[in-house]
Each structure stands twice: as structure tokens, then as C-alpha cells.
Design a protein around this motif. Sequence first.
Motif, mmCIF file in Angstrom:
data_model
loop_
_atom_site.group_PDB
_atom_site.id
_atom_site.type_symbol
_atom_site.label_atom_id
_atom_site.label_comp_id
_atom_site.label_asym_id
_atom_site.label_seq_id
_atom_site.Cartn_x
_atom_site.Cartn_y
_atom_site.Cartn_z
ATOM 1 N N TYR A 129 -58.672 42.459 79.160
ATOM 2 C CA TYR A 129 -59.756 41.757 79.141
ATOM 3 C C TYR A 129 -61.086 42.163 80.066
ATOM 4 O O TYR A 129 -60.984 42.350 80.895
ATOM 5 N N SER A 130 -61.925 41.398 79.174
ATOM 6 C CA SER A 130 -62.882 41.924 80.885
ATOM 7 C C SER A 130 -63.258 41.051 80.681
ATOM 8 O O SER A 130 -63.591 39.785 80.447
ATOM 9 N N VAL B 103 -51.997 43.622 84.784
ATOM 10 C CA VAL B 103 -53.307 44.796 86.137
ATOM 11 C C VAL B 103 -54.446 44.527 85.922
ATOM 12 O O VAL B 103 -55.422 44.582 85.189
ATOM 13 N N LEU B 104 -54.880 43.498 87.060
ATOM 14 C CA LEU B 104 -56.406 43.694 87.662
ATOM 15 C C LEU B 104 -57.018 44.341 88.700
ATOM 16 O O LEU B 104 -56.708 46.244 88.916
ATOM 17 N N ILE B 105 -58.066 45.482 87.533
ATOM 18 C CA ILE B 105 -58.080 46.283 87.611
ATOM 19 C C ILE B 105 -60.076 46.120 88.103
ATOM 20 O O ILE B 105 -61.476 45.977 87.092
ATOM 21 N N ASP B 106 -60.466 46.955 89.309
ATOM 22 C CA ASP B 106 -61.779 47.416 89.757
ATOM 23 C C ASP B 106 -62.283 48.724 88.955
ATOM 24 O O ASP B 106 -61.972 49.773 89.069
ATOM 25 N N ALA B 107 -63.424 48.351 88.527
ATOM 26 C CA ALA B 107 -64.329 49.595 87.288
ATOM 27 C C ALA B 107 -65.734 49.884 88.300
ATOM 28 O O ALA B 107 -66.029 49.003 88.836
ATOM 29 N N ASP B 108 -65.350 50.992 87.798
ATOM 30 C CA ASP B 108 -67.032 51.812 87.996
ATOM 31 C C ASP B 108 -68.166 50.636 87.183
ATOM 32 O O ASP B 108 -68.233 51.142 86.469
ATOM 33 N N ASN B 109 -68.988 50.817 87.998
ATOM 34 C CA ASN B 109 -70.404 49.798 87.582
ATOM 35 C C ASN B 109 -70.926 50.677 86.655
ATOM 36 O O ASN B 109 -71.037 51.927 86.982
ATOM 37 N N GLY B 110 -71.547 49.764 85.804
ATOM 38 C CA GLY B 110 -72.165 51.068 84.846
ATOM 39 C C GLY B 110 -71.170 51.250 83.924
ATOM 40 O O GLY B 110 -71.324 51.854 82.140
ATOM 41 N N GLY C 263 -63.518 56.064 86.241
ATOM 42 C CA GLY C 263 -63.561 54.542 85.951
ATOM 43 C C GLY C 263 -63.039 53.904 86.635
ATOM 44 O O GLY C 263 -64.102 52.586 86.955
ATOM 45 N N VAL C 264 -61.948 53.664 86.759
ATOM 46 C CA VAL C 264 -60.859 52.460 87.468
ATOM 47 C C VAL C 264 -61.326 53.139 89.304
ATOM 48 O O VAL C 264 -60.934 54.315 89.288
ATOM 49 N N ALA C 265 -61.274 52.175 89.164
ATOM 50 C CA ALA C 265 -61.643 52.519 91.292
ATOM 51 C C ALA C 265 -60.684 51.935 91.462
ATOM 52 O O ALA C 265 -60.422 52.784 92.989
ATOM 53 N N ARG C 266 -59.592 51.058 91.476
ATOM 54 C CA ARG C 266 -58.987 50.488 92.451
ATOM 55 C C ARG C 266 -57.615 49.343 90.895
ATOM 56 O O ARG C 266 -58.755 48.772 90.198
#
Length: 91
Positions: A32-33, A6-13, A65-68
Motif C-alpha cells: 500500500y502507498s 513492513v513499513l518502508i521509506d522510499a526514495d522520493n520520486g 528505491g527502498v531507503a529503510r
Amino acid sequence: MITAIVLIDADNGRIPETAQAVADTEGVAEVYSCAGDVDLIAIVRVRDHEQIADVVTGRIDKVDGVARTTTHIAFKSYSSADVEAGFSLGE
């Protein structure tokens, strides 16, 4: 066992907090980051396809925090030992 990446785009910060919350999610084996096009990569391991939907859309997508997310299902697993064994068959 079914593995999903699962590839996750997270909110910055919020990446560290988001990563820990995803890691604490039932069904998530590792998080993993990373650098690149996505912020986090989660490895999900479950027994059947219905559980993937539950873990990804029912849990990970709802983490603050998970955007997409984008999910990839693994068909087969390879390790360096498997590759080396394949090359040594003809010897």
C-alpha cells in the motif's frame, strides 16, 4: 502462516516503481502507498520466521528505491466478524 507488516521509506520520486518492485517480491502479499510517516506498507505472509528474514532483509531491503524498513510481526488477526461474534456471546 506468519504475517509481518513492513513499513518502508522510499526514495522520493520512485515510490510507484518501488511499490511495484516490492509487490513483485516473493512472500509479499500486498503493498500500500500511504500518507503519514512512511511511504509504503508491505504485508508479508510466510510459513516460518526464517522466511521473514529472507524476504525483508534478503529481498525487500535490496529493492532499488527502498531507503529503510521497519518490520512488525503480527501475533493475532482480528476481523469485524470476529469482534461482532465476541460481543454477541453474552446475548
